[in-house]
Each structure stands twice: as C-alpha cells, then as structure tokens.
Design an enzyme around this catalytic site. Structure first.
Site, PDB file in Angstrom:
ATOM      1  N   ARG A  86      28.885   3.466 -37.951  1.00  0.00           N
ATOM      2  CA  ARG A  86      28.441   3.631 -39.336  1.00  0.00           C
ATOM      3  C   ARG A  86      27.354   4.674 -39.545  1.00  0.00           C
ATOM      4  O   ARG A  86      27.368   5.343 -40.589  1.00  0.00           O
ATOM      5  CB  ARG A  86      28.014   2.257 -39.890  1.00  0.00           C
ATOM      6  CG  ARG A  86      29.207   1.355 -40.186  1.00  0.00           C
ATOM      7  CD  ARG A  86      28.813  -0.097 -40.351  1.00  0.00           C
ATOM      8  NE  ARG A  86      28.478  -0.704 -39.065  1.00  0.00           N
ATOM      9  CZ  ARG A  86      28.267  -2.015 -38.876  1.00  0.00           C
ATOM     10  NH1 ARG A  86      28.339  -2.834 -39.897  1.00  0.00           N
ATOM     11  NH2 ARG A  86      27.991  -2.483 -37.678  1.00  0.00           N
TER      12      ARG A  86
ATOM     13  N   LYS B  67      39.359  -4.538 -25.644  1.00  0.00           N
ATOM     14  CA  LYS B  67      38.655  -5.655 -24.999  1.00  0.00           C
ATOM     15  C   LYS B  67      39.607  -6.748 -24.514  1.00  0.00           C
ATOM     16  O   LYS B  67      39.472  -7.917 -24.879  1.00  0.00           O
ATOM     17  CB  LYS B  67      37.621  -6.253 -25.957  1.00  0.00           C
ATOM     18  CG  LYS B  67      36.571  -5.285 -26.457  1.00  0.00           C
ATOM     19  CD  LYS B  67      35.564  -6.010 -27.348  1.00  0.00           C
ATOM     20  CE  LYS B  67      34.515  -5.082 -27.927  1.00  0.00           C
ATOM     21  NZ  LYS B  67      35.074  -4.186 -28.979  1.00  0.00           N
TER      22      LYS B  67
ATOM     23  N   ASP C 135      39.489   0.779 -27.524  1.00  0.00           N
ATOM     24  CA  ASP C 135      38.567  -0.361 -27.394  1.00  0.00           C
ATOM     25  C   ASP C 135      39.252  -1.643 -27.863  1.00  0.00           C
ATOM     26  O   ASP C 135      39.070  -2.082 -28.996  1.00  0.00           O
ATOM     27  CB  ASP C 135      37.318  -0.060 -28.234  1.00  0.00           C
ATOM     28  CG  ASP C 135      36.312  -1.191 -28.228  1.00  0.00           C
ATOM     29  OD1 ASP C 135      36.286  -1.960 -27.256  1.00  0.00           O
ATOM     30  OD2 ASP C 135      35.545  -1.294 -29.213  1.00  0.00           O
TER      31      ASP C 135
ATOM     32  N   LYS D 297      36.480   6.577 -30.687  1.00  0.00           N
ATOM     33  CA  LYS D 297      36.871   5.231 -30.289  1.00  0.00           C
ATOM     34  C   LYS D 297      37.844   4.665 -31.303  1.00  0.00           C
ATOM     35  O   LYS D 297      37.585   4.686 -32.508  1.00  0.00           O
ATOM     36  CB  LYS D 297      35.647   4.308 -30.191  1.00  0.00           C
ATOM     37  CG  LYS D 297      36.000   2.868 -29.795  1.00  0.00           C
ATOM     38  CD  LYS D 297      34.775   1.996 -29.700  1.00  0.00           C
ATOM     39  CE  LYS D 297      34.261   1.517 -31.036  1.00  0.00           C
ATOM     40  NZ  LYS D 297      35.160   0.485 -31.653  1.00  0.00           N
TER      41      LYS D 297
ATOM     42  N   ASP E  60      42.506 -12.164 -20.964  1.00  0.00           N
ATOM     43  CA  ASP E  60      43.595 -13.129 -20.897  1.00  0.00           C
ATOM     44  C   ASP E  60      43.809 -13.469 -19.429  1.00  0.00           C
ATOM     45  O   ASP E  60      43.026 -13.054 -18.568  1.00  0.00           O
ATOM     46  CB  ASP E  60      44.866 -12.543 -21.528  1.00  0.00           C
ATOM     47  CG  ASP E  60      45.741 -13.608 -22.181  1.00  0.00           C
ATOM     48  OD1 ASP E  60      46.014 -14.637 -21.515  1.00  0.00           O
ATOM     49  OD2 ASP E  60      46.166 -13.412 -23.327  1.00  0.00           O
TER      50      ASP E  60
ATOM     51  N   THR F 222      26.875  -6.554 -28.440  1.00  0.00           N
ATOM     52  CA  THR F 222      25.546  -6.254 -28.954  1.00  0.00           C
ATOM     53  C   THR F 222      25.169  -7.127 -30.155  1.00  0.00           C
ATOM     54  O   THR F 222      24.019  -7.111 -30.596  1.00  0.00           O
ATOM     55  CB  THR F 222      25.425  -4.771 -29.353  1.00  0.00           C
ATOM     56  OG1 THR F 222      26.496  -4.428 -30.231  1.00  0.00           O
ATOM     57  CG2 THR F 222      25.455  -3.884 -28.121  1.00  0.00           C
TER      58      THR F 222
END
Length: 237
Positions: free
Chosen positions: A212, A62, A60, A33, A65, A120
């Site tokens: 991570r 997002k 990614d 990603k 608009d 999340t």
C-alpha cells in the site's frame, strides 16, 4: 539474481487493475508479488502476462498442507516461470522438503523457495494466547528459520525487525524476505511489526515487500523510486 531488491505487492482484485498499475512504470520493471487474491481471481494467465512484460515474480501462496499435497502443488507451480514462491514453515521440515522436491524441475532448476515464519500481523500475545505456542515470538521465528534451513530452502519471510537474528542463526547467505515495511511518515495499517526501508536494510533484509505505501500512493512510481532509494542506498538499482 541480486539478493537486494524491492518487491511490490500487487494485491489487486483483477488482471485489469494489476496491468493498469504496471503500465504506470515506463522505465522500470519492478519485481512484483502476486498474492492469493489476484492468483485466485485470474490464475496462471496473469502470471504469464506479467512475466511476458519482463517482471520478476514472487508467487505468494503460502502453501501449508500434508507433504504429498504440497509436493504435487509445487510441481504444478514449477511450470510457471516464477522467480520465488513460498510455504508456511509451520508445515514441518518434512513438508518443506517435499515442497522443494516438487518445485525442482527435471533439469535441476527451480525458483527460490522460502518459508513464512510468523505473519507480520501476528503479535506475541496473539501467538501465545490464540495459537498456544508457548515461546517468545523471537524464539519461535528463529526455530522456524532453522527448520527451514534444515529442509534445504533458501530463506524465510519474516518481519524486518527479525532479519538480523535470522541471519545470526542461519548465516548471511540465508535470505530474509520482509514485508512490514512502511515509510517513516506512513500508516502501518494492520501490521504490527514494521519498520522503514532504510532501517530494514540496516537490520539485514535482502528483499522488502511493499504494498500500500506504493500501490495506494498518489504517485506510485515516485513512491517506488523513494522506496528503492531508501532501501538500496548507494547501491542503486
């Protein structure tokens, strides 16, 4: 493309850091990603380089608009050889339909297009008190998922905890791409709706996005392999 895979979130600040990380993988070519930080720092060249190396890419960004702006932006992204990209479902059904139109190339091909339901990091309390959405978080996510399906998109980004209810509402073929995945012995950091790779599989996640726990691990390749083993189970790679 298989509908089950582990996507590594390459949330690095530069091309150098990203490519050095990917150089660790001598045998695998993980699905990766590319998020806002890396894309805004390096632009289209980093996408092309990672693709040249043989990786599948989830871009990614997002998008959220007015519909025509999103359509034009998606037309630009469609020229990159990415495998998946996304918008915010909160942008409305019309915006998502415009995004799909912009992303579809003249020959009819396009990457997968999914929509973010709720991040999340967003709890129900924050959603209600700060965003003034007077619904439960589960009801909001299901509504956004149904809007996404109505717009013709392929699936949604949601917490793995919500993957089953999205499938129940929208069908088994409707993709669930789920961040918020941590090892059972790991730190959940700033995400509040999380679970393990094995549990994400059981609930119904198609793709899990893991950052991570892999990128910050002492041995990222071993952490990736553990994640794949836990998520894919007996299916393997």
């Amino acid at each position: 493309m298989t509908n089950k895979d582990v996507i590594i979130a390459c949330d690095f600040a530069s091309a150098g850091q990203t490519l050095a990380f990917l150089d660790l993988f001598k045998e695998e070519k993980p699905f990766v990603k590319i998020g806002m930080e890396l894309f805004y720092a390096e632009g289209a060249p980093i996408v092309r380089e990672i693709k040249r190396r043989g990786h599948k890419i989830f871009l990614d960004l997002k998008l959220h608009d007015i519909p025509n702006t999103v359509k034009k932006a998606m037309a630009v992204l469609s020229r990159l050889d990415i495998d998946m990209c996304n918008v915010h479902a909160a942008g409305t059904i019309e915006m998502m339909r415009y995004a799909l139109e912009g992303l579809t190339r003249p020959d009819g091909t396009r990457p997968l297009l999914i929509a973010v339901t709720q991040l999340t990091s967003t709890s129900e309390e924050r959603m209600q008190n700060e965003l003034l959405i007077d619904a439960t978080i589960n009801d909001c996510i299901v509504k956004y998922a149904r809007n996404t399906r109505e717009a013709g998109l392929d699936g949604v980004v949601c917490s793995p905890l919500e993957a089953r209810m999205v499938k129940d509402a929208c069908g088994e073929g409707f993709l669930t791409v789920t961040p918020g995945v941590r090892f059972a012995d790991g730190d959940k950091a700033d995400q509040v709706r999380v679970t393990t790779p094995a549990r994400a599989r059981e609930i119904g996640s198609d793709y899990i996005v893991v950052g991570r726990p892999i990128t910050a691990a002492d041995d990222p390749v071993a952490a990736y392999r553990r994640c794949v083993a836990e998520f894919l189970g007996n299916e393997g790679r």
